[in-house]
Design a protein around this motif. Structure first.
Motif, mmCIF file in Angstrom:
data_model
loop_
_atom_site.group_PDB
_atom_site.id
_atom_site.type_symbol
_atom_site.label_atom_id
_atom_site.label_comp_id
_atom_site.label_asym_id
_atom_site.label_seq_id
_atom_site.Cartn_x
_atom_site.Cartn_y
_atom_site.Cartn_z
ATOM 1 N N ILE A 10 16.790 -28.814 -42.100
ATOM 2 C CA ILE A 10 15.901 -27.951 -42.893
ATOM 3 C C ILE A 10 16.264 -26.504 -42.608
ATOM 4 C CG2 ILE A 10 13.494 -27.326 -43.323
ATOM 5 C CD1 ILE A 10 13.122 -30.290 -41.919
ATOM 6 N N GLY A 11 16.707 -25.804 -43.655
ATOM 7 C CA GLY A 11 17.127 -24.410 -43.514
ATOM 8 C C GLY A 11 18.640 -24.319 -43.583
ATOM 9 N N GLY B 123 22.826 -19.340 -46.424
ATOM 10 C CA GLY B 123 23.267 -18.181 -45.636
ATOM 11 C C GLY B 123 22.147 -17.470 -44.902
ATOM 12 N N GLY B 124 20.902 -17.605 -45.402
ATOM 13 C CA GLY B 124 19.777 -16.966 -44.715
ATOM 14 C C GLY B 124 20.006 -15.479 -44.543
ATOM 15 N N LEU C 137 10.374 -26.915 -47.131
ATOM 16 C CA LEU C 137 9.563 -27.911 -46.423
ATOM 17 C C LEU C 137 8.157 -27.335 -46.276
ATOM 18 C CD1 LEU C 137 9.276 -30.512 -44.737
ATOM 19 C CD2 LEU C 137 9.877 -29.120 -42.751
ATOM 20 N N ILE D 137 16.393 -3.978 -39.297
ATOM 21 C CA ILE D 137 17.714 -3.343 -39.450
ATOM 22 C C ILE D 137 17.730 -2.688 -40.825
ATOM 23 C CG2 ILE D 137 20.213 -3.687 -39.598
ATOM 24 C CD1 ILE D 137 20.006 -5.989 -37.649
ATOM 25 N N ALA E 94 14.849 -23.511 -48.668
ATOM 26 C CA ALA E 94 13.723 -22.991 -49.455
ATOM 27 C C ALA E 94 14.168 -22.116 -50.632
ATOM 28 C CB ALA E 94 12.805 -22.176 -48.540
ATOM 29 N N ASP F 53 18.689 -18.810 -34.249
ATOM 30 C CA ASP F 53 19.078 -17.772 -33.289
ATOM 31 C C ASP F 53 17.953 -17.397 -32.344
ATOM 32 O OD1 ASP F 53 17.451 -16.378 -35.062
ATOM 33 O OD2 ASP F 53 18.898 -14.773 -35.454
ATOM 34 N N ALA G 234 19.894 -12.705 -30.709
ATOM 35 C CA ALA G 234 19.941 -13.271 -32.068
ATOM 36 C C ALA G 234 21.263 -12.883 -32.712
ATOM 37 C CB ALA G 234 18.776 -12.732 -32.885
ATOM 38 N N THR G 235 22.203 -13.787 -32.642
ATOM 39 C CA THR G 235 23.553 -13.512 -33.140
ATOM 40 C C THR G 235 24.071 -14.719 -33.907
ATOM 41 O OG1 THR G 235 24.410 -14.349 -31.057
ATOM 42 C CG2 THR G 235 24.254 -11.962 -31.265
ATOM 43 N N PRO H 274 13.329 -19.806 -39.622
ATOM 44 C CA PRO H 274 12.948 -18.697 -38.721
ATOM 45 C C PRO H 274 11.698 -19.042 -37.892
ATOM 46 C CG PRO H 274 13.396 -17.891 -40.942
ATOM 47 C CD PRO H 274 13.351 -19.382 -41.039
ATOM 48 N N GLY I 16 20.519 -21.520 -43.241
ATOM 49 C CA GLY I 16 21.127 -20.367 -42.576
ATOM 50 C C GLY I 16 22.283 -20.893 -41.736
ATOM 51 N N LEU I 17 22.849 -20.036 -40.881
ATOM 52 C CA LEU I 17 24.019 -20.480 -40.120
ATOM 53 C C LEU I 17 23.705 -21.607 -39.151
ATOM 54 C CD1 LEU I 17 26.000 -17.225 -39.481
ATOM 55 C CD2 LEU I 17 26.765 -19.272 -40.691
ATOM 56 N N ALA I 18 22.498 -21.592 -38.561
ATOM 57 C CA ALA I 18 22.147 -22.675 -37.624
ATOM 58 C C ALA I 18 22.097 -24.000 -38.379
ATOM 59 C CB ALA I 18 20.798 -22.377 -36.962
HETATM 60 C C1 LIG Z 1 21.064 -6.884 -41.125
HETATM 61 C C2 LIG Z 1 21.507 -7.851 -40.064
HETATM 62 C C3 LIG Z 1 22.630 -7.569 -39.288
HETATM 63 C C4 LIG Z 1 23.054 -8.483 -38.316
HETATM 64 N N1 LIG Z 1 24.185 -8.192 -37.604
HETATM 65 C C5 LIG Z 1 24.695 -9.142 -36.789
HETATM 66 C C6 LIG Z 1 25.951 -8.925 -36.142
HETATM 67 O O1 LIG Z 1 26.593 -7.879 -36.287
HETATM 68 N N2 LIG Z 1 26.439 -9.922 -35.348
HETATM 69 C C7 LIG Z 1 25.764 -11.094 -35.161
HETATM 70 O O2 LIG Z 1 26.269 -11.974 -34.456
HETATM 71 N N3 LIG Z 1 24.542 -11.311 -35.746
HETATM 72 C C8 LIG Z 1 24.013 -10.371 -36.550
HETATM 73 N N4 LIG Z 1 22.808 -10.589 -37.161
HETATM 74 C C9 LIG Z 1 22.055 -11.799 -36.828
HETATM 75 C C10 LIG Z 1 22.495 -13.023 -37.644
HETATM 76 O O3 LIG Z 1 22.474 -12.723 -39.027
HETATM 77 C C11 LIG Z 1 21.511 -14.148 -37.362
HETATM 78 O O4 LIG Z 1 21.487 -14.398 -35.980
HETATM 79 C C12 LIG Z 1 21.830 -15.455 -38.061
HETATM 80 O O5 LIG Z 1 22.196 -15.265 -39.412
HETATM 81 C C13 LIG Z 1 20.586 -16.357 -37.957
HETATM 82 O O6 LIG Z 1 20.823 -17.617 -38.550
HETATM 83 P P1 LIG Z 1 19.698 -18.729 -38.526
HETATM 84 O O7 LIG Z 1 20.244 -19.911 -39.230
HETATM 85 O O8 LIG Z 1 19.201 -18.896 -37.140
HETATM 86 O O9 LIG Z 1 18.450 -18.119 -39.333
HETATM 87 P P2 LIG Z 1 18.295 -17.694 -40.878
HETATM 88 O O10 LIG Z 1 19.538 -17.014 -41.333
HETATM 89 O O11 LIG Z 1 17.022 -16.939 -40.953
HETATM 90 O O12 LIG Z 1 18.175 -19.071 -41.660
HETATM 91 C C14 LIG Z 1 16.965 -19.765 -41.834
HETATM 92 C C15 LIG Z 1 16.998 -20.460 -43.177
HETATM 93 O O13 LIG Z 1 15.818 -21.271 -43.298
HETATM 94 C C16 LIG Z 1 15.324 -21.144 -44.628
HETATM 95 N N5 LIG Z 1 13.917 -21.534 -44.611
HETATM 96 C C17 LIG Z 1 12.836 -20.846 -44.165
HETATM 97 N N6 LIG Z 1 11.727 -21.572 -44.287
HETATM 98 C C18 LIG Z 1 12.076 -22.768 -44.828
HETATM 99 C C19 LIG Z 1 11.359 -23.952 -45.199
HETATM 100 N N7 LIG Z 1 10.044 -24.067 -45.036
HETATM 101 N N8 LIG Z 1 12.050 -24.988 -45.759
HETATM 102 C C20 LIG Z 1 13.405 -24.907 -45.956
HETATM 103 N N9 LIG Z 1 14.133 -23.794 -45.613
HETATM 104 C C21 LIG Z 1 13.474 -22.746 -45.056
HETATM 105 C C22 LIG Z 1 15.574 -19.674 -44.952
HETATM 106 O O14 LIG Z 1 15.504 -19.439 -46.350
HETATM 107 C C23 LIG Z 1 16.962 -19.485 -44.361
HETATM 108 O O15 LIG Z 1 17.982 -19.812 -45.283
HETATM 109 C C24 LIG Z 1 22.338 -9.670 -38.093
HETATM 110 C C25 LIG Z 1 21.184 -9.943 -38.853
HETATM 111 C C26 LIG Z 1 20.779 -9.051 -39.820
HETATM 112 C C27 LIG Z 1 19.557 -9.366 -40.632
#
Ligand SMILES: Cc1cc2nc3c(=O)[nH]c(=O)nc-3n(C[C@H](O)[C@H](O)[C@H](O)COP(=O)(O)OP(=O)(O)OC[C@H]3O[C@@H](n4cnc5c(N)ncnc54)[C@H](O)[C@@H]3O)c2cc1C
Length: 410
Positions: free
Chosen positions: A8-9, A38-39, A221, A275, A33, A385, A393-394, A255, A11-13
């Motif tokens: 579920i989700g 890519g989130g 979800l 940011i 969602a 993250d 958070a990277t 998140p 993003g990169l994770a």
């Molecule tokens: C502007 C910016 C600059 C950054 N710069 C850097 C950098 O230079 N280097 C670096 O390493 N990191 C950087 N980061 C951090 C990096 O982007 C994050 O750590 C990473 O993208 C997080 O991925 P994630 O999958 O944990 O979360 P997210 O990317 O938040 O993914 C979560 C996903 O879950 C989905 N979701 C939410 N709720 C639901 C639901 N109920 N049902 C289904 N899907 C749902 C969301 O839509 C999203 O697609 C930066 C972040 C930002 C915002």
């Protein structure tokens, strides 16, 4: 028959978890969602522009980020990142303090410690070894001296997305250890060659589709159904109930606040930091095919300036103190920075705020990060993250958490 994994989700994770599960032979369903993957790490075209996509903020990784590179290798996207100029493997910092030349080239890796460029000193750099003692970065490092102004301050803000006064010293140490202290090659910063989506997201979707994963966008979800110590079904936005068979596993990669809405007993970091990104197209475009160039400005409004051809992306981390500024004032300040760095500035600058860019990397918030099994439900793992990855958070932390969650069942 293959086991099934529901992620579920996207993003990169979540993408990393789905890629790992499908690679191990699972039948994978990925629920997202929004209409896109890519989130927080994605790209899109700016309205009315024919130039390539812009990223939701410049993202830097290190060549030594093992999880990222394993993920890129798996999805066949190793060529997606490049070391930016003007000196690949070094940071180029600009500030009037450096006199007429106005710039300091900081080589990353052991040579920085062995032969620091003036005005940095070995004593000020070796002070970083005390970060492991914990507390905040400001507790451990002198931020008012040259090393603080030219290196530790800018690095802390961009790595932790949190001001050094409150940023967690141990989280900064984890990144320095993982990249900067493992040799010049590992410490080399990289940026996406074209865009985040082209380098990290699209190849993963292509890989997942080729392996038969079922990807459902616009499918949030809404609710978990539980029985004893397991999840039994998922209710998604349309009202549809997706049953979870006894052998199926679920990875929740959303998140922190979204995870807490679904699992109200879960303890998560609740504070975040913003940011601010600004995008500009220079009036006199340099050669569009040259290597991207990254400059750090220590005494401007923008902090990092990534130029790809004519387009410049400006980043300000831990930008909450700018939230009250009117757009016109911010744009004028960024145009002044651009004029200073490139000798020209466009009429307009597009501002993009990411208000909840990352969790606040303070010691108190870091202590709230849950382990991947924290829900206590046997068929559920957490990823993201903000979970307890040991890193700020990277991208590396997000991908590492997804891979670990998927691998935890194999
Ligand atoms: C502007 C910016 C600059 C950054 N710069 C850097 C950098 O230079 N280097 C670096 O390493 N990191 C950087 N980061 C951090 C990096 O982007 C994050 O750590 C990473 O993208 C997080 O991925 P994630 O999958 O944990 O979360 P997210 O990317 O938040 O993914 C979560 C996903 O879950 C989905 N979701 C939410 N709720 C639901 C639901 N109920 N049902 C289904 N899907 C749902 C969301 O839509 C999203 O697609 C930066 C972040 C930002 C915002």
């Amino acid at each position: 028959m293959s086991r099934s994994t529901i992620v579920i989700g996207a993003g990169l994770a979540g993408l990393a978890a789905a890629v790992m599960a499908v690679a191990k032979g699972d039948s994978v369903t990925l629920l997202e969602a929004t209409p896109h993957a890519g989130g927080r790490c994605r790209s899109w075209p700016l309205a009315g522009e024919s130039l390539p996509l812009v990223d939701l903020g410049t993202h830097l990784i290190l060549r030594g980020n093992r999880a990222v590179h394993a993920y890129l290798a798996r999805i066949g996207a190793q060529e997606g990142f490049v070391a930016p100029g003007p000196t690949p493997g070094a940071l180029t910092m600009i500030g009037v303090e450096m006199g007429a030349e106005g710039r300091l080239t900081v080589p990353l890796g052991p040579s920085l410690l062995l032969k620091p460029p003036k005005p940095l000193t070995r004593a000020a750099l070796f002070a970083a070894s005390t970060l492991m003692l914990g507390g905040t970065v400001a507790d451990r490092l002198d931020l008012s001296g040259p090393a603080g102004r030219w290196l530790w301050g800018p690095l802390t803000r961009s790595i932790l997305n949190t001001d050094p006064v409150e940023g967690d010293a141990r989280l900064l140490a984890a990144v320095l250890r993982q990249g900067l202290l493992r040799g010049a090659a590992a410490a080399c910063p990289l940026v996406a060659r074209q865009s985040l989506s082209a380098s990290l997201i699209e190849p993963a979707l292509t890989y997942l589709q080729a392996k038969g994963a079922h990807i459902r966008f616009t499918t949030p979800l809404r609710d978990f159904h539980r029985g004893n110590d397991r999840l039994t079904a998922l209710r998604v936005g349309t009202g549809e109930i997706i049953p979870i068979t006894p052998s199926a596993r679920v990875i929740l990669a959303v998140p922190p606040l979204a995870a807490q809405r679904l699992l109200p007993e879960l303890i998560v970091p609740t504070e975040s930091r913003a940011i601010l990104n600004a995008h500009a197209v220079l009036p006199a475009p340099p050669n569009a095919n040259e290597t991207p160039e990254l400059l750090g400005l220590i005494d401007g409004t923008g902090e990092w300036f990534l130029r790809r051809g004519a387009r410049v992306a400006i980043t300000v981390s831990a930008a909450d103190s700018f939230r009250g500024w009117p757009e016109a004032k911010l744009s004028a300040a960024f145009r002044a920075d651009l004029l200073r760095l490139y000798g020209s500035a466009p009429e307009t600058v597009t501002l993009i705020w990411e208000k909840r860019a990352t969790f606040a990397a303070t010691p108190a918030q870091a202590a709230l990060r849950p382990k991947m099994r924290a829900s206590g439900l046997l068929n559920l793992r957490l990823a993201g993250d903000w979970t307890d990855t040991g890193l700020p958070a990277t991208i590396e932390g997000a991908i590492r958490s997804g891979i670990r969650a998927a691998e935890s069942w194999f």
